[in-house]
Scaffold this motif. Structure first.
Motif, PDB file in Angstrom:
ATOM      1  N   TYR A 129      43.026  41.692 -68.831  1.00 26.90           N
ATOM      2  CA  TYR A 129      43.264  42.990 -68.186  1.00 26.90           C
ATOM      3  C   TYR A 129      41.918  43.471 -67.659  1.00 26.90           C
ATOM      4  N   TYR A 130      41.773  43.498 -66.359  1.00 26.81           N
ATOM      5  CA  TYR A 130      40.493  43.828 -65.711  1.00 26.81           C
ATOM      6  C   TYR A 130      39.368  42.947 -66.265  1.00 26.81           C
ATOM      7  N   GLN A 183      37.599  51.783 -65.694  1.00 23.39           N
ATOM      8  CA  GLN A 183      37.383  50.361 -65.968  1.00 23.39           C
ATOM      9  C   GLN A 183      36.083  50.148 -66.744  1.00 23.39           C
ATOM     10  N   HIS A 214      35.675  48.485 -70.460  1.00 21.73           N
ATOM     11  CA  HIS A 214      34.789  47.346 -70.724  1.00 21.73           C
ATOM     12  C   HIS A 214      33.780  47.666 -71.825  1.00 21.73           C
ATOM     13  N   GLU A 247      46.912  50.940 -63.550  1.00 22.64           N
ATOM     14  CA  GLU A 247      45.744  50.795 -62.685  1.00 22.64           C
ATOM     15  C   GLU A 247      44.678  51.809 -63.088  1.00 22.64           C
ATOM     16  N   GLU A 303      37.271  53.013 -61.098  1.00 25.43           N
ATOM     17  CA  GLU A 303      36.062  52.288 -61.503  1.00 25.43           C
ATOM     18  C   GLU A 303      35.454  52.850 -62.790  1.00 25.43           C
TER      19      GLU A 303
END
Length: 308
Positions: A251-252, A283, A287, A277, A280
């Motif tokens: 996922y991403y 995301q 991470h 979705e 940035e």
């Protein structure tokens, strides 16, 4: 349905009481390292059950008594040594307990769904998945479900609507880098555009557990409620959508680590995984959470190998 509840601290006791009040098990086995506590809890809960319309048979037992469970709720944790709200502070002790017990649970209940409640929940879920050998749809953690409830509560107060009408999820790490995914949030079909006001509410939601912990020394009602939502969806095949900690499969770019994503929860466990979705910034936060969990896994793995 047979439910085994492992660990009877503040959280485990609140979970057990909620199960009895809601009638979410036919048989409830309470497992504690302190046998006398489990027996007294079972007696007290059976007295409470006698006042309810539904019937739950509560009894105390050991690890072997969890055999043939349909659901195992894992709440076992080492005692807190301070008012430190760092969810990773007890990781080594909690993981050692899991390492000692999960083989018995897995062997005795090979078809069970295992729901991890103990913190750090993402790390504990990853190791429970490895140690049990169960498929990933049957091992998952409460993850950011409570974080999501906290955020929706604040949003509902700001927007003057019922919290259940707010469609907003907190995903990723259950911790510092949790992600309030406002880029896909909505109310009545109307999008919530990311803004500083919403970001402030997200920070307040993320900090709320720490405030409670520093005052009371623990949190238990909220996490018990989150666990009940999951258990009810399993028992009654409700197919509720909830962000739970699970193994991430690309996922991403994130994979082979446990973090929260929205999932449909039913009688077989995780029935479907949803992949919202992210912008940035979201995301990047996702991470960062993945990196934190992966680092914790790498640090903790050698300690388990040393005792294997």
């Amino acid at each position: 349905m047979k439910v085994s509840l492992v660990g009877l601290g503040k959280v485990g006791s609140a979970v057990a009481h909620a199960i009895v009040l809601k009638g979410l098990a036919d048989e409830l086995v309470l497992v504690s390292r302190r046998t006398e506590i489990a027996k007294s809890e079972a007696d007290d809960l059976n007295h409470a059950a006698g006042l309810e319309e539904h019937s739950v048979d509560v009894r105390a037992g050991g690890d072997l008594d969890t055999a043939d469970s349909d659901v195992i709720l894992y709440c076992d944790a080492s005692p807190a040594k301070s008012i430190d709200v760092d969810r990773y502070s007890a990781a080594r002790d909690n993981l050692q307990r899991l390492h000692e017990r999960i083989p018995t649970f897995a062997a005795g209940s090979p078809q069970a769904i295992c729901v991890m409640v103990t913190n750090p929940v993402d790390v504990m879920t990853w190791f429970a998945l490895q140690m049990s050998g169960f498929p990933q749809e049957r091992v998952f953690g409460v993850g950011t479900l409570l974080d999501t409830a906290r955020l929706r509560r604040l949003l509902s107060e700001k927007l003057s609507v019922h919290a259940s009408d707010v469609r907003a999820y907190v995903i990723g790490e259950h911790g510092e880098d949790q992600v309030a995914s406002f880029s896909t949030a909505s109310l009545g079909g109307e999008s919530m555009k990311p803004s500083e006001d919403l970001a402030l509410l997200a920070r307040q939601a993320a900090e709320s557990a720490g405030k409670i912990y520093r005052t009371r020394g623990f949190t238990n009602y909220g996490i018990a409620g989150a666990t009940m939502m999951i258990l009810e969806s399993i028992r009654n095949n409700r197919r509720r959508t909830a962000p739970v900690s699970m193994r991430i499969n690309d996922y991403y770019g994130v994979k082979d680590v446990c973090l929260s994503l929205p999932a449909v929860i039913g009688r077989r466990g995780i029935e479907r995984v949803l992949r919202p979705e992210l912008n940035e910034a979201e995301q990047a936060a996702f991470h960062r959470g993945a990196s934190r969990i992966r680092e914790a896994i790498e640090v903790l793995t050698p300690s388990l190998e040393a005792v294997s």
